[in-house]
Design a protein around this motif. Sequence first.
Motif, PDB file in Angstrom:
ATOM      1  N   LYS A  42       0.829  -1.212   0.000  1.00  0.00           N
ATOM      2  CA  LYS A  42       0.000   0.000   0.000  1.00  0.00           C
ATOM      3  C   LYS A  42       0.860   1.257   0.000  1.00  0.00           C
ATOM      4  N   GLY A  46       1.622  -0.487  -4.690  1.00  0.00           N
ATOM      5  CA  GLY A  46       1.610  -1.755  -5.420  1.00  0.00           C
ATOM      6  C   GLY A  46       2.634  -1.847  -6.527  1.00  0.00           C
ATOM      7  N   ALA A  68      -5.964 -10.026  -0.529  1.00  0.00           N
ATOM      8  CA  ALA A  68      -5.943  -8.569  -0.378  1.00  0.00           C
ATOM      9  C   ALA A  68      -5.126  -7.923  -1.489  1.00  0.00           C
ATOM     10  N   ARG A  71      -7.013  -8.008  -4.770  1.00  0.00           N
ATOM     11  CA  ARG A  71      -8.116  -7.049  -4.751  1.00  0.00           C
ATOM     12  C   ARG A  71      -7.597  -5.630  -5.005  1.00  0.00           C
ATOM     13  N   ASP A  72      -6.521  -5.266  -4.297  1.00  0.00           N
ATOM     14  CA  ASP A  72      -6.013  -3.893  -4.370  1.00  0.00           C
ATOM     15  C   ASP A  72      -5.073  -3.647  -5.540  1.00  0.00           C
TER      16      ASP A  72
END
Length: 126
Positions: A42, A46, A68, A71-72
């Motif tokens: 984060k 990324g 996670a 998804r991000d």
Amino acid sequence: MARILIAEDEEALCAMCARALATAGHDVQTACDGSEALDVLKRDGGRFDLLLTDIRMPIMDGIALSLAAARDFPDLTVLLMTGYADQRERAHGLDALIHDVIQKPFTLAALRDAVREALTVHARGH
């Protein structure tokens, strides 16, 4: 070459993997568990080519981290590591999210080969 994030709670193995990949020319960062790895992802937006993560780790395991991260950061290639057959079975449901699972113990040559292959697929756009 590539930016690689390693999430591995076993310090000696993490250091060994990081050294092997850095020696191969990669820019490597490490995290001691999935939660820390997600924070690094984060913080850096990324901007990694590959996430190499152990499945069994404290706080957040590699499966939760992979979910996670996918998804991000859907363009991030994920490569899992495990020494446990039952953990490998858990990863089969993630075929769409992960590139492969490396079985521990592995040789450094096998690690470099798996990373090279994952990065080749990543470069082609999955």
